[in-house]
Design a protein around this motif. Structure first.
Motif, mmCIF file in Angstrom:
data_model
loop_
_atom_site.group_PDB
_atom_site.id
_atom_site.type_symbol
_atom_site.label_atom_id
_atom_site.label_comp_id
_atom_site.label_asym_id
_atom_site.label_seq_id
_atom_site.Cartn_x
_atom_site.Cartn_y
_atom_site.Cartn_z
ATOM 1 N N HIS A 1 66.535 -89.808 88.164
ATOM 2 C CA HIS A 1 66.863 -88.398 88.336
ATOM 3 C C HIS A 1 68.007 -88.021 87.401
ATOM 4 O O HIS A 1 68.788 -88.875 86.975
ATOM 5 N N LYS A 2 68.055 -86.756 87.064
ATOM 6 C CA LYS A 2 69.136 -86.249 86.223
ATOM 7 C C LYS A 2 70.440 -86.494 86.967
ATOM 8 O O LYS A 2 70.522 -86.298 88.177
ATOM 9 N N SER A 3 71.442 -86.918 86.240
ATOM 10 C CA SER A 3 72.690 -87.292 86.890
ATOM 11 C C SER A 3 73.882 -86.612 86.231
ATOM 12 O O SER A 3 73.919 -86.434 85.013
ATOM 13 N N LYS A 4 74.849 -86.252 87.055
ATOM 14 C CA LYS A 4 76.107 -85.735 86.542
ATOM 15 C C LYS A 4 76.909 -86.908 85.971
ATOM 16 O O LYS A 4 76.584 -88.067 86.199
ATOM 17 N N SER A 5 77.976 -86.598 85.269
ATOM 18 C CA SER A 5 78.823 -87.645 84.705
ATOM 19 C C SER A 5 79.900 -88.059 85.709
ATOM 20 O O SER A 5 80.192 -87.339 86.673
ATOM 21 N N PHE A 6 80.492 -89.205 85.461
ATOM 22 C CA PHE A 6 81.584 -89.716 86.286
ATOM 23 C C PHE A 6 82.695 -88.673 86.416
ATOM 24 O O PHE A 6 83.211 -88.429 87.506
ATOM 25 N N VAL B 1 63.571 -88.185 102.158
ATOM 26 C CA VAL B 1 62.962 -86.854 102.187
ATOM 27 C C VAL B 1 63.766 -85.978 103.137
ATOM 28 O O VAL B 1 63.867 -86.267 104.332
ATOM 29 N N GLY B 2 64.339 -84.923 102.589
ATOM 30 C CA GLY B 2 65.114 -84.016 103.417
ATOM 31 C C GLY B 2 64.397 -82.707 103.704
ATOM 32 O O GLY B 2 64.709 -82.042 104.677
ATOM 33 N N LEU C 1 74.486 -86.284 106.483
ATOM 34 C CA LEU C 1 73.653 -87.409 106.020
ATOM 35 C C LEU C 1 74.132 -87.885 104.657
ATOM 36 O O LEU C 1 74.235 -89.093 104.406
ATOM 37 N N GLU C 2 74.432 -86.946 103.773
ATOM 38 C CA GLU C 2 74.900 -87.304 102.437
ATOM 39 C C GLU C 2 76.220 -88.061 102.495
ATOM 40 O O GLU C 2 76.435 -88.991 101.722
ATOM 41 N N LEU C 3 77.113 -87.672 103.409
ATOM 42 C CA LEU C 3 78.369 -88.417 103.563
ATOM 43 C C LEU C 3 78.076 -89.886 103.843
ATOM 44 O O LEU C 3 78.692 -90.782 103.268
ATOM 45 N N GLY C 4 77.137 -90.132 104.731
ATOM 46 C CA GLY C 4 76.778 -91.507 105.066
ATOM 47 C C GLY C 4 76.144 -92.243 103.904
ATOM 48 O O GLY C 4 76.495 -93.390 103.604
ATOM 49 N N ILE C 5 75.196 -91.596 103.231
ATOM 50 C CA ILE C 5 74.507 -92.220 102.098
ATOM 51 C C ILE C 5 75.491 -92.523 100.973
ATOM 52 O O ILE C 5 75.545 -93.642 100.437
ATOM 53 N N LEU C 6 76.304 -91.543 100.613
ATOM 54 C CA LEU C 6 77.271 -91.728 99.526
ATOM 55 C C LEU C 6 78.314 -92.781 99.881
ATOM 56 O O LEU C 6 78.709 -93.584 99.027
ATOM 57 N N ALA D 1 77.382 -94.219 93.565
ATOM 58 C CA ALA D 1 77.090 -92.996 94.320
ATOM 59 C C ALA D 1 76.254 -92.024 93.490
ATOM 60 O O ALA D 1 75.430 -91.287 94.039
ATOM 61 N N LEU D 2 76.445 -92.026 92.182
ATOM 62 C CA LEU D 2 75.637 -91.169 91.311
ATOM 63 C C LEU D 2 74.163 -91.570 91.321
ATOM 64 O O LEU D 2 73.300 -90.772 90.993
ATOM 65 N N LYS D 3 73.866 -92.792 91.739
ATOM 66 C CA LYS D 3 72.479 -93.260 91.833
ATOM 67 C C LYS D 3 71.898 -93.037 93.225
ATOM 68 O O LYS D 3 70.705 -93.235 93.444
ATOM 69 N N ALA D 4 72.724 -92.621 94.155
ATOM 70 C CA ALA D 4 72.276 -92.410 95.535
ATOM 71 C C ALA D 4 71.453 -91.131 95.645
ATOM 72 O O ALA D 4 71.673 -90.177 94.897
ATOM 73 N N PRO D 5 70.509 -91.094 96.597
ATOM 74 C CA PRO D 5 69.757 -89.855 96.811
ATOM 75 C C PRO D 5 70.635 -88.802 97.478
ATOM 76 O O PRO D 5 71.372 -89.097 98.409
ATOM 77 N N THR D 6 70.575 -87.598 96.943
ATOM 78 C CA THR D 6 71.256 -86.459 97.567
ATOM 79 C C THR D 6 70.249 -85.312 97.658
ATOM 80 O O THR D 6 69.181 -85.369 97.057
ATOM 81 N N VAL D 7 70.610 -84.280 98.397
ATOM 82 C CA VAL D 7 69.695 -83.162 98.603
ATOM 83 C C VAL D 7 69.297 -82.563 97.256
ATOM 84 O O VAL D 7 70.143 -82.148 96.468
ATOM 85 N N LEU D 8 68.021 -82.582 96.993
ATOM 86 C CA LEU D 8 67.448 -82.065 95.748
ATOM 87 C C LEU D 8 68.123 -82.669 94.517
ATOM 88 O O LEU D 8 68.107 -82.082 93.445
ATOM 89 N N ASN D 9 68.725 -83.828 94.681
ATOM 90 C CA ASN D 9 69.442 -84.537 93.618
ATOM 91 C C ASN D 9 70.470 -83.661 92.910
ATOM 92 O O ASN D 9 70.707 -83.805 91.717
ATOM 93 N N LYS D 10 71.106 -82.777 93.657
ATOM 94 C CA LYS D 10 72.100 -81.881 93.064
ATOM 95 C C LYS D 10 73.464 -82.539 92.893
ATOM 96 O O LYS D 10 74.294 -82.041 92.167
#
Length: 174
Positions: A93-98, A60-61, A151-156, A118-127
């Motif tokens: 969540h909706k995901s972008k392509s590779f 939760v961000g 935070l996203e750098l670490g998660i990704l 990384a595409l399955k990782a949580p990002t801000v508002l899943n953008k």
């Protein structure tokens, strides 16, 4: 990081009643600005661990009461990880392509596995505002500027490294 049990007072109304119904447990991600990337990396590890033992977890961000937590813990708070027994197992969540989030100078299986994780990782508002680059065997990660970019750098990084078995060489916030 601080674990809080049986307390939903720091979640916003949106978080309490819509996004995290019945959520009572969370991990506070707090510290100095220079610790954000490490907090994200560790939070990713914790989220996967929680899932592996049968609990649901959610990064939760925005839908928590930052001011309340900061006054309580006397540190900057960058997010929380809510966890517990969910009503369901969540939704994809909706995901972008590779190809939308990566660029490579060659076909490489480990790179593809890392980016797909990384595409399955949580990002801000899943953008998914990030891009991985592979050039001459060197991996670079670029994340779009936001209050959660570090935070996203670490998660990704965690998700990429876990799936690929390779380290990211350079990080950028753009």
């Amino acid at each position: 990081m601080k674990v809080v049990f049986d307390d939903n007072s720091s979640l916003s109304l949106l978080g309490k009643f819509i996004l995290s119904q019945n959520a009572q447990n969370f991990i506070v991600l707090a510290g100095s600005d220079s610790q954000q990337e490490g907090l994200g990396y560790c939070a990713a590890n914790l989220m996967l661990f929680l899932q592996s033992i049968g609990l649901n977890s959610w990064f939760v961000g925005g839908t928590y009461n930052r001011k309340r937590l900061e006054s309580k813990y006397h540190e900057n708070v960058y997010g929380v990880v809510v966890f517990g027994y969910g009503i369901d197992d969540g939704k994809n969540h909706k995901s972008k392509s590779f190809t939308q989030v990566s660029q490579s100078d060659n076909e490489n299986n480990w790179f593809k596995q890392g980016v797909e994780a990384a595409l399955k990782a949580p990002t801000v508002l899943n953008k998914q505002n990030f891009k991985f680059y592979l050039t001459d065997g060197v991996v670079k990660l670029e994340v779009k500027e936001s209050p959660y970019a570090k935070l996203e750098l670490g998660i990704l990084s965690y998700f990429f490294e876990l799936a690929s078995g390779m380290k990211i060489d350079n990080y950028y916030i753009k």
